[in-house]
Motif scaffolding. Structure first.
Motif, mmCIF file in Angstrom:
data_model
loop_
_atom_site.group_PDB
_atom_site.id
_atom_site.type_symbol
_atom_site.label_atom_id
_atom_site.label_comp_id
_atom_site.label_asym_id
_atom_site.label_seq_id
_atom_site.Cartn_x
_atom_site.Cartn_y
_atom_site.Cartn_z
ATOM 1 N N GLU A 47 -22.667 4.030 -20.744
ATOM 2 C CA GLU A 47 -23.139 5.406 -20.935
ATOM 3 C C GLU A 47 -24.295 5.756 -20.014
ATOM 4 O O GLU A 47 -24.329 6.817 -19.401
ATOM 5 C CB GLU A 47 -23.621 5.591 -22.376
ATOM 6 C CG GLU A 47 -22.507 5.779 -23.383
ATOM 7 C CD GLU A 47 -21.703 7.046 -23.098
ATOM 8 O OE1 GLU A 47 -22.314 8.119 -22.993
ATOM 9 O OE2 GLU A 47 -20.474 6.936 -22.960
ATOM 10 N N ARG B 65 -18.716 14.386 -15.290
ATOM 11 C CA ARG B 65 -18.404 15.642 -15.991
ATOM 12 C C ARG B 65 -19.421 16.713 -15.608
ATOM 13 O O ARG B 65 -19.061 17.846 -15.320
ATOM 14 C CB ARG B 65 -18.452 15.435 -17.517
ATOM 15 C CG ARG B 65 -17.228 14.791 -18.108
ATOM 16 C CD ARG B 65 -16.013 15.628 -17.931
ATOM 17 N NE ARG B 65 -16.110 16.955 -18.529
ATOM 18 C CZ ARG B 65 -15.108 17.594 -19.102
ATOM 19 N NH1 ARG B 65 -13.936 17.011 -19.216
ATOM 20 N NH2 ARG B 65 -15.270 18.805 -19.585
ATOM 21 N N SER C 10 -13.106 9.060 -23.177
ATOM 22 C CA SER C 10 -14.054 9.512 -24.193
ATOM 23 C C SER C 10 -14.943 10.634 -23.657
ATOM 24 O O SER C 10 -15.543 11.371 -24.425
ATOM 25 C CB SER C 10 -14.880 8.342 -24.740
ATOM 26 O OG SER C 10 -15.884 8.015 -23.820
ATOM 27 N N HIS C 11 -14.981 10.801 -22.340
ATOM 28 C CA HIS C 11 -15.738 11.915 -21.767
ATOM 29 C C HIS C 11 -14.823 13.032 -21.277
ATOM 30 O O HIS C 11 -15.245 13.910 -20.524
ATOM 31 C CB HIS C 11 -16.643 11.414 -20.634
ATOM 32 C CG HIS C 11 -17.842 10.685 -21.153
ATOM 33 N ND1 HIS C 11 -18.945 11.324 -21.645
ATOM 34 C CD2 HIS C 11 -18.065 9.361 -21.330
ATOM 35 C CE1 HIS C 11 -19.827 10.430 -22.078
ATOM 36 N NE2 HIS C 11 -19.309 9.225 -21.899
ATOM 37 N N ALA D 24 -20.239 10.562 -17.851
ATOM 38 C CA ALA D 24 -20.894 11.810 -18.265
ATOM 39 C C ALA D 24 -21.471 12.544 -17.051
ATOM 40 O O ALA D 24 -21.423 13.767 -16.968
ATOM 41 C CB ALA D 24 -21.993 11.513 -19.282
#
Ligand code: PGA
Length: 245
Positions: free
Chosen positions: A68, A82, A116-117, A79
Motif C-alpha cells: 500500500e 489511480r 483492490s484499487h 493507489a
C-alpha cells in the motif's frame, strides 16, 4: 471486445510523448467494442492521461508494487497509479521477469493489489526460445497462469507474448499463436470458470500495421500488446483502426 495496448517501455521524453498524443488523438475516433490503452513510463502517466482521456483512451502503467505504502524506495503503489489517472497496469512483462527478477509470487500479490484499487491487470505470459525448442511452451504458460488460481475471478486481460518474438521482428506464426491462445483459453476456463470465457487474450511480439489484420483473424486473439510500433503515432493509429475494422 478487442483491445490494443501501446507499451512504450522506457522510451519518450515528455516533448515526444506530447507530440505523440497530439498526432494520435488528432486522428483517433473511438469505436464500440474496441478499447485502446497507452502505457507510458511513470513520469508521464498523469500528463498522458490528461491528453487522451477525453476520447476514452485508457492509460496503463507498466508495473507497480503490491504494498500500500511505506519504506519501499523507488517503488510506486497501485493507489498512486489511480491518482495519476491510470485504469490498468501491465504485470509480468517478460522484460520485468528476466531483467528485474519479477516472480510469480510477487505477481500474485500485484494482481490482487491492482484489483483492490480498481485497476485492470494485463498479465503477460510467454515462453523463451529455449523453452519453445525444448517443448516446454505449454508447461511454462500453465505455470505462469497458475497465479490466477489464488486470484479468483475478476477483471483481467492476458497478453501472450513469446519472449523470442519481442522486439526481434520475428513474429510467431499463425499456428503457434492459435495453439498458445487456445491453450490459454482452456487454462482460463479451468482457473476462472465462466469469467475465463470472457477474458480477452491479446498477442504481443513484433506486431506491425502490416501483420495485425492476419493476427486478429486467428481464433481467440482479441487484440495486441505493441512495443516498437506503438512509438509512432501513425502506426499505432493504424493498428487501432485495424482492430476497429
Ligand atoms: P514489440 O514489443 O512489439 O516491440 O515486439 C512487444 C512488447 O514487449 O510488449
Amino acid at each position: 471486445m478487442r483491445c490494443v495496448v501501446a507499451n512504450w517501455k522506457m522510451n519518450m521524453l515528455w516533448q515526444e510523448a506530447a507530440s505523440f498524443c497530439e498526432a494520435f488523438m488528432g486522428g483517433y475516433t473511438p469505436a464500440e467494442g474496441v478499447q485502446t490503452a497507452i502505457a507510458p513510463p511513470f513520469p508521464w502517466l498523469a500528463r498522458t492521461s490528461q491528453e487522451v482521456r477525453s476520447k476514452g483512451v485508457r492509460v496503463f502503467a507498466q508495473n507497480a508494487h503490491f504494498e500500500e505504502k511505506g519504506a519501499y524506495t523507488g517503488e510506486v503503489s497501485m493507489a498512486m497509479l489511480r491518482d495519476a489517472g491510470c485504469t490498468g497496469v501491465i504485470l509480468g512483462h517478460s522484460e520485468r521477469r528476466t531483467l528485474f527478477g519479477e516472480t510469480d509470487e510477487a505477481l500474485t500479490r500485484k494482481l490482487a493489489a491492482a484489483r483492490s484499487h480498481g485497476l485492470l491487470p494485463l498479465l503477460c505470459v510467454g515462453e523463451t526460445l529455449h523453452e519453445r525448442d525444448t517443448e516446454q511452451t505449454f508447461a511454462v504458460l500453465k505455470r505462469q497462469l497458475g497465479i490466477l488460481a489464488e486470484a479468483g475471478a475478476g477483471p483481467l486481460w492476458i497478453a501472450y507474448e513469446p519472449v523470442w518474438a519481442i522486439g526481434t521482428g520475428r513474429r510467431a506464426d499463425a499456428n503457434q499463436i492459435r495453439e498458445a491462445h487456445q491453450f490459454i483459453r482452456e487454462e482460463l476456463r479451468v482457473l476462472m470458470g465462466e469469467a475465463g470465457e470472457m477474458t480477452p487474450i491479446l498477442y504481443g511480439g513484433s506486431v506491425t500495421p502490416e501483420t495485425f489484420d492476419e493476427i486478429l483473424a486467428i481464433p481467440e486473439v482479441a487484440g495486441g500488446l505493441v512495443g516498437g510500433a506503438s512509438l509512432d503515432p501513425g502506426k499505432f493509429l493504424s493498428l487501432v483502426q485495424t482492430a476497429q475494422g
